[in-house]
Design an enzyme around this catalytic site. Structure first.
Site, PDB file in Angstrom:
ATOM      1  N   LYS A  80      -6.492 -51.367 -91.700  1.00  0.00           N
ATOM      2  CA  LYS A  80      -7.374 -51.567 -90.489  1.00  0.00           C
ATOM      3  C   LYS A  80      -6.453 -52.477 -89.671  1.00  0.00           C
ATOM      4  O   LYS A  80      -5.674 -53.309 -90.245  1.00  0.00           O
ATOM      5  CB  LYS A  80      -8.597 -52.245 -90.964  1.00  0.00           C
ATOM      6  CG  LYS A  80      -9.851 -51.922 -89.988  1.00  0.00           C
ATOM      7  CD  LYS A  80     -10.371 -50.670 -90.395  1.00  0.00           C
ATOM      8  CE  LYS A  80     -11.601 -50.571 -89.459  1.00  0.00           C
ATOM      9  NZ  LYS A  80     -12.439 -49.266 -89.797  1.00  0.00           N
ATOM     10  N   VAL A 181     -30.921 -42.386 -84.771  1.00  0.00           N
ATOM     11  CA  VAL A 181     -30.640 -40.989 -84.412  1.00  0.00           C
ATOM     12  C   VAL A 181     -29.301 -40.787 -83.379  1.00  0.00           C
ATOM     13  O   VAL A 181     -29.761 -40.442 -82.075  1.00  0.00           O
ATOM     14  CB  VAL A 181     -31.903 -40.153 -84.134  1.00  0.00           C
ATOM     15  CG1 VAL A 181     -32.368 -39.407 -85.182  1.00  0.00           C
ATOM     16  CG2 VAL A 181     -32.536 -40.769 -83.408  1.00  0.00           C
ATOM     17  N   GLY A 182     -28.265 -41.531 -83.353  1.00  0.00           N
ATOM     18  CA  GLY A 182     -27.049 -41.600 -82.472  1.00  0.00           C
ATOM     19  C   GLY A 182     -26.491 -40.403 -82.744  1.00  0.00           C
ATOM     20  O   GLY A 182     -26.523 -39.396 -83.080  1.00  0.00           O
ATOM     21  N   ASN A 183     -25.020 -40.858 -82.592  1.00  0.00           N
ATOM     22  CA  ASN A 183     -24.032 -39.821 -82.667  1.00  0.00           C
ATOM     23  C   ASN A 183     -24.162 -38.893 -84.064  1.00  0.00           C
ATOM     24  O   ASN A 183     -24.137 -37.688 -84.194  1.00  0.00           O
ATOM     25  CB  ASN A 183     -22.616 -40.271 -82.743  1.00  0.00           C
ATOM     26  CG  ASN A 183     -22.107 -40.764 -81.101  1.00  0.00           C
ATOM     27  OD1 ASN A 183     -22.530 -40.062 -80.375  1.00  0.00           O
ATOM     28  ND2 ASN A 183     -21.497 -41.579 -80.838  1.00  0.00           N
ATOM     29  N   VAL A 184     -24.052 -39.710 -85.084  1.00  0.00           N
ATOM     30  CA  VAL A 184     -24.142 -38.947 -86.634  1.00  0.00           C
ATOM     31  C   VAL A 184     -25.560 -38.788 -86.818  1.00  0.00           C
ATOM     32  O   VAL A 184     -25.957 -37.718 -87.285  1.00  0.00           O
ATOM     33  CB  VAL A 184     -23.597 -40.040 -87.605  1.00  0.00           C
ATOM     34  CG1 VAL A 184     -23.634 -39.389 -88.941  1.00  0.00           C
ATOM     35  CG2 VAL A 184     -22.209 -40.421 -87.267  1.00  0.00           C
TER      36      VAL A 184
HETATM   37  P1  NAD Z   1     -24.351 -44.590 -82.928  1.00  0.00           P
HETATM   38  O1  NAD Z   1     -24.110 -46.080 -82.250  1.00  0.00           O
HETATM   39  O2  NAD Z   1     -24.067 -43.282 -82.221  1.00  0.00           O
HETATM   40  O3  NAD Z   1     -25.538 -44.575 -83.542  1.00  0.00           O
HETATM   41  C1  NAD Z   1     -26.448 -45.433 -83.996  1.00  0.00           C
HETATM   42  C2  NAD Z   1     -27.866 -45.366 -83.609  1.00  0.00           C
HETATM   43  O4  NAD Z   1     -28.490 -46.492 -84.348  1.00  0.00           O
HETATM   44  C3  NAD Z   1     -27.846 -45.617 -82.081  1.00  0.00           C
HETATM   45  O5  NAD Z   1     -28.726 -44.679 -81.460  1.00  0.00           O
HETATM   46  C4  NAD Z   1     -28.616 -47.096 -81.929  1.00  0.00           C
HETATM   47  O6  NAD Z   1     -29.628 -47.163 -80.904  1.00  0.00           O
HETATM   48  C5  NAD Z   1     -29.435 -47.128 -83.319  1.00  0.00           C
HETATM   49  N1  NAD Z   1     -29.950 -48.365 -83.738  1.00  0.00           N
HETATM   50  C6  NAD Z   1     -29.191 -49.493 -83.685  1.00  0.00           C
HETATM   51  N2  NAD Z   1     -29.825 -50.354 -84.280  1.00  0.00           N
HETATM   52  C7  NAD Z   1     -30.941 -50.041 -84.966  1.00  0.00           C
HETATM   53  C8  NAD Z   1     -32.049 -50.406 -85.668  1.00  0.00           C
HETATM   54  N3  NAD Z   1     -32.412 -51.592 -85.968  1.00  0.00           N
HETATM   55  N4  NAD Z   1     -33.100 -49.355 -85.797  1.00  0.00           N
HETATM   56  C9  NAD Z   1     -33.080 -48.195 -85.585  1.00  0.00           C
HETATM   57  N5  NAD Z   1     -31.901 -47.664 -84.864  1.00  0.00           N
HETATM   58  C10 NAD Z   1     -31.029 -48.754 -84.352  1.00  0.00           C
HETATM   59  O7  NAD Z   1     -23.278 -44.874 -84.133  1.00  0.00           O
HETATM   60  P2  NAD Z   1     -22.621 -43.460 -85.088  1.00  0.00           P
HETATM   61  O8  NAD Z   1     -21.552 -43.213 -84.652  1.00  0.00           O
HETATM   62  O9  NAD Z   1     -23.919 -42.597 -85.216  1.00  0.00           O
HETATM   63  O10 NAD Z   1     -22.905 -44.425 -86.365  1.00  0.00           O
HETATM   64  C11 NAD Z   1     -23.941 -44.588 -87.162  1.00  0.00           C
HETATM   65  C12 NAD Z   1     -23.601 -45.250 -88.465  1.00  0.00           C
HETATM   66  O11 NAD Z   1     -22.635 -44.562 -89.286  1.00  0.00           O
HETATM   67  C13 NAD Z   1     -22.737 -46.671 -88.377  1.00  0.00           C
HETATM   68  O12 NAD Z   1     -23.249 -47.451 -89.207  1.00  0.00           O
HETATM   69  C14 NAD Z   1     -21.414 -46.291 -88.596  1.00  0.00           C
HETATM   70  O13 NAD Z   1     -20.643 -47.255 -88.838  1.00  0.00           O
HETATM   71  C15 NAD Z   1     -21.568 -45.129 -89.427  1.00  0.00           C
HETATM   72  N6  NAD Z   1     -20.288 -44.304 -89.670  1.00  0.00           N
HETATM   73  C16 NAD Z   1     -20.081 -43.530 -88.437  1.00  0.00           C
HETATM   74  C17 NAD Z   1     -19.064 -42.625 -88.464  1.00  0.00           C
HETATM   75  C18 NAD Z   1     -18.695 -41.591 -87.483  1.00  0.00           C
HETATM   76  O14 NAD Z   1     -18.039 -40.743 -87.589  1.00  0.00           O
HETATM   77  N7  NAD Z   1     -19.368 -42.019 -86.247  1.00  0.00           N
HETATM   78  C19 NAD Z   1     -18.380 -42.589 -89.602  1.00  0.00           C
HETATM   79  C20 NAD Z   1     -18.461 -43.280 -90.791  1.00  0.00           C
HETATM   80  C21 NAD Z   1     -19.591 -44.146 -90.766  1.00  0.00           C
END
Ligand code: NAD
Length: 346
Positions: A80, A181-184
């Site tokens: 990292k 319900v963001g990206n993932v």
């Molecule tokens: P993102 O920021 O697109 O989505 C996260 C969502 O969670 C957002 O919509 C945000 O508004 C919401 N959120 C934040 N705090 C909150 C709370 N207290 N209560 C309810 N909702 C809340 O991020 P992402 O890329 O979807 O990633 C989500 C998680 O998965 C993160 O923990 C990330 O580290 C992990 N992750 C992501 C990936 C990837 O490929 N994007 C890979 C491995 C792990």
């Protein structure tokens, strides 16, 4: 700032510091273990309060990448990098080029990718100085964004966990509560909706909730209510440390399976979940779709092979669940043991 006696130091192979006076870059790269291959892991840019906070983060995160790649059967090690600075203020082309020079100086033992505070475009900029980058693919539909693959892997893993614990052949009618319900999370929700699951969602960003309600017929839930719902599966897809003393006391779901990193507030919460008969799909196993995708992008593997590999997340989880059951240990502990067996003999 001692490294070898640092609490997060865990036999890391290489910790390198770099300063570029012209651009102001101050960065650290930590390579935890390269027994299985070069260390791949994101480049985080963060306004760390002090150097020790940055060192703490890079030591902890690089170790996590070793475990994630090993459990995912990738020929990669764990590493990292962190850039100390506010991405909105201090990020310049010169700084990213200097970061590229730093990565290049390690001769390919560390490969970078996007992370918090860096975007695909920043990695492309770094890539003007080094070939040791990942996640920048212009001819792919996703442009290198790992989220769709991560979401698919979580879906596959959630299905395997539900089947294991609930004995159901399909997700039709299975109730799933999704936090974030963001990206993932949204993409996971879509897979689940297509499979017939009943969805409950929460998010601090109202538009994301509305999208899940209108497009997927999900039921919106306010904030912390998500923990105590009478559902089959809880899928954390927002924050870390959400499996803690307070939330465990409320969780009624029989399965926890979601994308968020570092879900357990403390290692001991894995054991508490076991005692409460809540089946926990260890976070770094179920959310490994992104790193698997990065590996295939780098090695030029075909999309069909990538899909098959990601679908292996289900088999890995079943292996972990079986062994945890036999040995009377938590699934989080067994995931670590299996990963260690793989990278120690690499
Ligand atoms: P993102 O920021 O697109 O989505 C996260 C969502 O969670 C957002 O919509 C945000 O508004 C919401 N959120 C934040 N705090 C909150 C709370 N207290 N209560 C309810 N909702 C809340 O991020 P992402 O890329 O979807 O990633 C989500 C998680 O998965 C993160 O923990 C990330 O580290 C992990 N992750 C992501 C990936 C990837 O490929 N994007 C890979 C491995 C792990």
């Amino acid at each position: 700032m001692a490294v070898f006696s640092h609490p997060e130091f865990d036999q890391h192979e290489h910790v390198a510091y770099y300063h570029d006076r012209k651009s102001g870059l101050k960065a650290i790269i930590a390579i935890h273990n390269t027994n299985l291959g070069p260390a791949l892991g994101g480049c985080r840019m963060w306004n760390y309060q002090n150097d020790d906070e940055a060192l703490n983060d890079v030591l902890r995160l690089s170790r996590g990448m070793t475990y994630k790649s090993a459990i995912s059967n990738l020929k990669l090690g764990g590493g990292k990098s962190v850039i100390i600075g506010d991405p909105r203020v201090h990020k310049t082309d010169e700084l990213l080029w200097a970061m590229g020079d730093f990565i290049e100086s390690l001769g390919g033992r560390y490969i970078t990718a996007e992370d918090s505070g860096t975007k695909v475009a920043d990695i492309a900029k770094i890539g003007e100085r080094t070939a040791h980058i990942s996640g920048v693919v212009e001819d792919l539909e996703t442009g290198g964004d790992p989220s769709p693959t991560t979401a698919y892997g979580v879906f596959v893993g959630l299905k395997a966990a539900a089947q294991y614990r609930l004995g159901c052949d399909s997700l039709d009618g299975v109730k799933v509560a999704i936090q974030g319900v963001g990206n993932v999370g949204f993409r996971l929700a879509k897979h689940l909706h297509d499979a017939g699951a009943q969805l409950f969602v929460t998010d601090i960003f109202g538009q994301n909730v509305e999208r899940a309600v209108s497009e997927l017929g999900a039921t919106a839930v306010a904030g912390d209510e998500i923990y105590g719902l009478d559902v089959d599966v809880f899928a954390p897809c927002a924050l870390g440390a959400i499996v803690n003393d307070e939330s465990i006391a409320q969780i009624k779901a029989a399965v926890i399976a979601g994308a968020a990193n570092n879900q357990l507030a403390k290692a001991q919460h894995g054991e508490i979940l076991r005692q409460r008969e809540i089946l926990y799909a260890p976070d770094y196993v179920i959310n490994a779709g992104g790193i698997i995708d990065a590996y295939y992008q780098r090695t030029g593997g075909c999309r069909d092979a990538l899909k098959t590999h990601v679908e292996g997340i289900g088999d890995t989880l079943v292996e972990i669940f079986d062994r945890a059951g036999k040995e009377g240990r938590s699934t989080s502990e067994i995931a670590d043991v299996i990963a260690e067996e793989r990278f120690s003999i690499g």
